[in-house]
Write a protein that holds these residues in place. Structure first.
Motif, PDB file in Angstrom:
ATOM      1  N   ASP A  89       0.821  -1.209   0.000  1.00 14.74           N
ATOM      2  CA  ASP A  89       0.000   0.000   0.000  1.00 14.74           C
ATOM      3  C   ASP A  89       0.857   1.261   0.000  1.00 14.74           C
ATOM      4  N   ARG A 141      -1.176   5.862  -3.438  1.00 12.72           N
ATOM      5  CA  ARG A 141      -1.634   7.096  -2.787  1.00 12.72           C
ATOM      6  C   ARG A 141      -2.675   6.746  -1.731  1.00 12.72           C
ATOM      7  N   VAL A 142      -2.215   6.161  -0.640  1.00  8.18           N
ATOM      8  CA  VAL A 142      -3.085   5.661   0.425  1.00  8.18           C
ATOM      9  C   VAL A 142      -3.968   6.776   0.991  1.00  8.18           C
ATOM     10  N   ASP A 143      -3.403   7.978   1.148  1.00  2.00           N
ATOM     11  CA  ASP A 143      -4.168   9.094   1.712  1.00  2.00           C
ATOM     12  C   ASP A 143      -5.343   9.500   0.820  1.00  2.00           C
ATOM     13  N   GLU A 144      -5.345   9.065  -0.437  1.00  2.00           N
ATOM     14  CA  GLU A 144      -6.439   9.378  -1.353  1.00  2.00           C
ATOM     15  C   GLU A 144      -7.328   8.157  -1.619  1.00  2.00           C
ATOM     16  N   GLY A 145      -7.116   7.080  -0.860  1.00  2.00           N
ATOM     17  CA  GLY A 145      -7.986   5.915  -0.984  1.00  2.00           C
ATOM     18  C   GLY A 145      -7.488   4.819  -1.912  1.00  2.00           C
ATOM     19  N   TYR A 146      -6.197   4.830  -2.242  1.00  2.00           N
ATOM     20  CA  TYR A 146      -5.640   3.798  -3.120  1.00  2.00           C
ATOM     21  C   TYR A 146      -4.954   2.712  -2.308  1.00  2.00           C
ATOM     22  N   ARG A 147      -5.124   1.462  -2.754  1.00  3.23           N
ATOM     23  CA  ARG A 147      -4.476   0.328  -2.104  1.00  3.23           C
ATOM     24  C   ARG A 147      -3.796  -0.538  -3.141  1.00  3.23           C
TER      25      ARG A 147
END
Length: 127
Positions: A76, A80-86
């Motif tokens: 992860d 871009r975890v802070d934007e909802g990407y995994r």
């Protein structure tokens, strides 16, 4: 690094328009994804840049199916975890009601990663 070759936006980078992704028009901005995402639609095996892999979305519904270059990842933290990407494998992306796969990797050989960055909805449905 405004015009340096090494500073070109990568597949998976945030964007608001295609110009954020490429001044030559070879990449587009998928504004339907959170924060926008630079991609190349209509990819085939081996046609995505080195940081990406070609993924077929909705493979079971040929008339709705399409391909797009997605950023490769190992965890992860590469997304871009802070934007909802995994960072997910295609086998983890399924329709909850039917169990049908929603994605499959098109690339074979060394361009066939086990995982790629995908926008996911949080458990509470907010975003």
């Amino acid at each position: 690094c405004a015009l340096a070759a090494g500073c070109a936006p990568a597949i998976g980078d945030p964007c608001s328009s295609a110009i954020n992704c490429s001044i030559t028009g070879d990449r587009v901005c998928d504004a339907t994804s959170p924060g926008g995402v630079c991609t190349i639609f209509g990819c085939e095996d081996g046609t995505c840049p080195a940081e990406a892999t070609c993924v077929r979305w909705r493979p079971m519904e040929s008339r709705l199916s399409f391909t797009a270059c997605m950023r490769r990842c190992e965890s992860d933290g590469n997304c871009r975890v802070d934007e909802g990407y995994r960072c997910l494998a295609a086998s983890e992306i399924v329709d909850e009601s039917s169990g049908e796969p929603l994605a499959e990797v098109v690339d074979t050989g060394e361009n066939d990663p086990s995982r790629f960055c995908v926008a996911v909805m949080p458990e509470d449905g907010s975003m």
